[in-house]
Design an enzyme around this catalytic site. Structure first.
Site, short mmCIF file in Angstrom:
data_model
loop_
_atom_site.label_atom_id
_atom_site.label_comp_id
_atom_site.label_asym_id
_atom_site.label_seq_id
_atom_site.Cartn_x
_atom_site.Cartn_y
_atom_site.Cartn_z
N GLN A 124 0.84 -1.21 0.00
CA GLN A 124 0.00 0.00 0.00
C GLN A 124 0.87 1.25 0.00
O GLN A 124 1.57 1.52 1.00
CB GLN A 124 -0.87 -0.01 1.27
CG GLN A 124 -1.74 1.20 1.47
CD GLN A 124 -2.42 1.20 2.83
OE1 GLN A 124 -1.89 0.64 3.79
NE2 GLN A 124 -3.58 1.80 2.93
N GLY A 125 0.83 2.02 -1.07
CA GLY A 125 1.64 3.24 -1.16
C GLY A 125 0.82 4.48 -0.89
O GLY A 125 0.46 5.21 -1.83
N TYR A 126 0.50 4.70 0.37
CA TYR A 126 -0.24 5.91 0.76
C TYR A 126 0.74 6.92 1.40
O TYR A 126 0.95 7.99 0.89
CB TYR A 126 -1.32 5.57 1.80
CG TYR A 126 -2.65 5.09 1.24
CD1 TYR A 126 -2.75 4.47 0.01
CD2 TYR A 126 -3.82 5.25 1.98
CE1 TYR A 126 -3.97 4.03 -0.48
CE2 TYR A 126 -5.05 4.82 1.51
CZ TYR A 126 -5.13 4.21 0.28
OH TYR A 126 -6.34 3.78 -0.19
N SER A 127 1.34 6.51 2.54
CA SER A 127 2.10 7.48 3.35
C SER A 127 3.36 7.97 2.64
O SER A 127 4.00 7.23 1.91
CB SER A 127 2.52 6.85 4.68
OG SER A 127 1.40 6.32 5.34
N GLU A 242 -9.78 -1.24 5.80
CA GLU A 242 -8.51 -1.48 6.48
C GLU A 242 -8.70 -1.43 7.99
O GLU A 242 -8.22 -2.28 8.72
CB GLU A 242 -7.48 -0.43 6.03
CG GLU A 242 -6.16 -0.52 6.79
CD GLU A 242 -5.10 0.49 6.29
OE1 GLU A 242 -5.40 1.27 5.38
OE2 GLU A 242 -3.99 0.45 6.83
N ASN A 370 -4.51 6.49 16.32
CA ASN A 370 -5.70 6.50 17.17
C ASN A 370 -6.20 7.92 17.42
O ASN A 370 -7.41 8.14 17.53
CB ASN A 370 -5.40 5.79 18.50
CG ASN A 370 -5.57 4.27 18.35
OD1 ASN A 370 -5.63 3.75 17.24
ND2 ASN A 370 -5.67 3.56 19.47
N GLU A 371 -5.27 8.88 17.48
CA GLU A 371 -5.72 10.28 17.68
C GLU A 371 -6.58 10.73 16.50
O GLU A 371 -7.64 11.36 16.67
CB GLU A 371 -4.51 11.23 17.82
CG GLU A 371 -3.70 11.05 19.10
CD GLU A 371 -2.77 9.84 19.06
OE1 GLU A 371 -2.51 9.32 17.96
OE2 GLU A 371 -2.32 9.39 20.14
C1 LIG Z 1 4.15 -0.66 11.40
C2 LIG Z 1 3.60 0.35 10.42
C3 LIG Z 1 3.15 -0.08 9.19
C4 LIG Z 1 2.68 0.84 8.26
N1 LIG Z 1 2.34 0.39 7.00
C5 LIG Z 1 1.98 1.29 6.05
C6 LIG Z 1 1.74 0.86 4.71
O1 LIG Z 1 1.85 -0.34 4.40
N2 LIG Z 1 1.41 1.80 3.79
C7 LIG Z 1 1.28 3.12 4.09
O2 LIG Z 1 0.95 3.90 3.22
N3 LIG Z 1 1.52 3.56 5.36
C8 LIG Z 1 1.87 2.68 6.33
N4 LIG Z 1 2.14 3.13 7.61
C9 LIG Z 1 2.12 4.56 7.89
C10 LIG Z 1 0.98 5.01 8.79
O3 LIG Z 1 -0.24 5.01 8.11
C11 LIG Z 1 1.37 6.41 9.29
O4 LIG Z 1 2.51 6.25 10.12
C12 LIG Z 1 0.26 7.08 10.07
O5 LIG Z 1 -0.79 7.43 9.21
C13 LIG Z 1 0.76 8.31 10.83
O6 LIG Z 1 1.42 9.19 9.98
P1 LIG Z 1 2.87 9.77 10.36
O7 LIG Z 1 3.75 8.60 10.71
O8 LIG Z 1 3.30 10.65 9.24
O9 LIG Z 1 2.66 10.57 11.69
P2 LIG Z 1 2.12 12.08 11.83
O10 LIG Z 1 0.94 12.27 10.95
O11 LIG Z 1 3.27 13.01 11.64
O12 LIG Z 1 1.64 12.11 13.33
C14 LIG Z 1 2.54 12.29 14.43
C15 LIG Z 1 1.71 12.35 15.72
O13 LIG Z 1 0.86 13.51 15.69
C16 LIG Z 1 -0.50 13.11 15.91
N5 LIG Z 1 -1.37 13.94 15.06
C17 LIG Z 1 -1.18 14.29 13.77
N6 LIG Z 1 -2.21 15.03 13.32
C18 LIG Z 1 -3.10 15.15 14.34
C19 LIG Z 1 -4.36 15.78 14.50
N7 LIG Z 1 -4.94 16.45 13.49
N8 LIG Z 1 -5.00 15.67 15.69
C20 LIG Z 1 -4.45 14.97 16.73
N9 LIG Z 1 -3.23 14.36 16.64
C21 LIG Z 1 -2.57 14.44 15.47
C22 LIG Z 1 -0.56 11.66 15.46
O14 LIG Z 1 -1.64 10.97 16.09
C23 LIG Z 1 0.79 11.15 15.90
O15 LIG Z 1 0.76 10.80 17.27
C24 LIG Z 1 2.62 2.23 8.57
C25 LIG Z 1 3.04 2.65 9.84
C26 LIG Z 1 3.54 1.74 10.75
C27 LIG Z 1 4.02 2.25 12.08
#
Ligand SMILES: Cc1cc2nc3c(=O)[nH]c(=O)nc-3n(C[C@H](O)[C@H](O)[C@H](O)COP(=O)(O)OP(=O)(O)OC[C@H]3O[C@@H](n4cnc5c(N)ncnc54)[C@H](O)[C@@H]3O)c2cc1C
Length: 385
Positions: A124-127, A242, A370-371
């Site tokens: 999955q290429g989202y992030s 998902e 979760n947030e």
């Molecule tokens: C083990 C693992 C597997 C993963 N696999 C995939 C994958 O296969 N494909 C893919 O695309 N992605 C994947 N991800 C990525 C995952 O979806 C992202 O890590 C996640 O969406 C959080 O984004 P970020 O890491 O950029 O954190 P950030 O968005 O930078 O968040 C950092 C912190 O700020 C908090 N925060 C941010 N915005 C808000 C808000 N508006 N209100 C309250 N709190 C907030 C967050 O809750 C978090 O605690 C994976 C992540 C992990 C850890």
């Protein structure tokens, strides 16, 4: 929880249980339940595929068994109770439903059968760096060039990219419109020139995650799913599926069973009132989660989408997984120390607990933190913000 199944469903349960008993590989140690070994996982998925049970949520027209919601529930709890891993979710639980709803007949015919047969892994290429929670800000571009898109950018945290034959990718196809409207959903062959994978190691000691760099990657235009600019709608549809899958309720039931039997086998734990109280509290939370899961399954069975409740399920499911693994580490004591556990006496569940504990720190991050789920719940269910 003891559910009152019909005689047909009870017979189905016996059939699945017997099949699992005969076919689940012997416990492979701490890895079981965490898909980290390609060969073990691929062999297991092919075996389920051959049986016609891998895509167990799919209708028969796409190669699934066409089970009722109750049968799917029974299958998943029996699978988990046998200590067997789930199928890799990216093709089965995410792309599959997307193609069924948005794919062309050609895309369905080409991509769905190999997923149901367990012959192919997807990722999955989202992030992207800087675009996780704020996914709509993603910067990877796809520019139309004749009958191709040319893709440039970077993806991150891509689970199982090193196993996958294909990636489904969100890309920006229009920078002139509001950010949600400029995103498209592309299917990309991982072997396309210009696509590079770099590993990221995680604290549980395994290689699950990767970074992906895309430099002038040429993708046939026929690999666009839905219409250009429809990617955000598709992404949101996929995320509800998902999140429902991520809740991992069946696996939590299995881990709770394991913990209960480990405690029962050690009188110093079994007779400790604080330990008993802790187990009871976990059991109550798990039962409430199971009921919520059943309610969501019921909606899906009636042909409705999982809905915003899937966010609540994801939040509680992740908290539950973490709470059970915390109890496993703390009650395991010395047996849960990785550098001692080979020699230490103690139940299997304690010996593998630290790895699981470390891996599951991520369960409140992946699939949307979760947030963020709490924000979604506040907005959609409580009408806040
Ligand atoms: C083990 C693992 C597997 C993963 N696999 C995939 C994958 O296969 N494909 C893919 O695309 N992605 C994947 N991800 C990525 C995952 O979806 C992202 O890590 C996640 O969406 C959080 O984004 P970020 O890491 O950029 O954190 P950030 O968005 O930078 O968040 C950092 C912190 O700020 C908090 N925060 C941010 N915005 C808000 C808000 N508006 N209100 C309250 N709190 C907030 C967050 O809750 C978090 O605690 C994976 C992540 C992990 C850890």
């Amino acid at each position: 929880m003891d559910l009152d199944f019909s005689p047909e469903d009870q017979a189905f349960r016996e059939e699945v249980r017997a099949w699992m008993r005969a076919n689940v590989p012997p416990k492979a140690g701490p890895e079981i339940g965490l898909p980290s070994h390609l060969e073990t996982q691929a062999a297991w998925e092919r075996k389920l595929g051959k049986q016609g049970w891998l895509a167990y949520n799919w209708p028969t027209e796409y190669g699934g068994p066409g089970w009722t919601a109750t049968q799917r529930y029974i299958f998943d709890t029996e699978r988990a109770a046998a200590g067997a891993p789930v199928g890799s979710p990216f093709g089965l639980a995410m792309l599959g439903p997307v193609l069924m709803s948005f794919g062309t007949p050609e895309q369905k015919a080409r991509y769905l059968p190999p997923i149901a047969a367990g012959e192919v892994f997807w990722c999955q290429g989202y992030s992207e760096p800087g675009s996780g929670s704020d996914l709509a800000s993603l910067k990877t571009t796809a520019v139309r060039d004749g009958d191709h898109y040319v893709v440039n950018g970077q993806k991150i945290w891509t689970t199982q990219a090193h196993w996958a034959s294909y990636i489904f990718c969100l890309c920006r196809t229009n920078t002139e419109v509001p950010k949600q409207q400029g995103i498209s959903f592309l299917l990309i062959d991982m072997k396309t020139p210009g696509l590079e994978i770099r590993p990221i190691m995680t604290i549980d000691g395994h290689h699950h995650l990767n970074e992906i760099f895309l430099s002038d990657v040429r993708v046939p235009a026929e690999n666009l799913v839905g219409k250009e600019g429809q990617g955000w709608t598709i992404a949101k549809f996929l995320l509800t599926h998902e999140r429902t899958a991520i809740a991992g309720v069946s696996d939590s039931l299995y881990q709770m069973d394991e913990l209960r039997s480990a405690v029962a086998s050690d009188p110093s734990l079994a007779e400790d009132p604080l330990v008993r109280r802790r187990l009871a509290a976990l059991e109550v939370d798990l039962m409430a989660l199971e009921y919520t899961n059943l309610r969501t399954l019921d909606r899906v069975a009636k042909g409705q989408p999982p809905g915003p409740e899937s966010s609540g399920l994801k939040v509680k499911g992740a908290e539950m997984q973490q709470a059970i693994s915390e109890a496993q580490v703390e009650l395991g004591g010395l047996s849960a120390l990785p550098w001692m556990s080979d020699d230490a006496a103690g139940h299997d569940v304690f010996r593998s607990a630290t790895q699981r504990y470390n891996f599951l720190r991520a369960s409140s991050i992946y699939g949307g933190t979760n947030e963020i789920q709490k924000n979604v719940l506040a907005k959609l269910l409580l009408g806040a913000g």
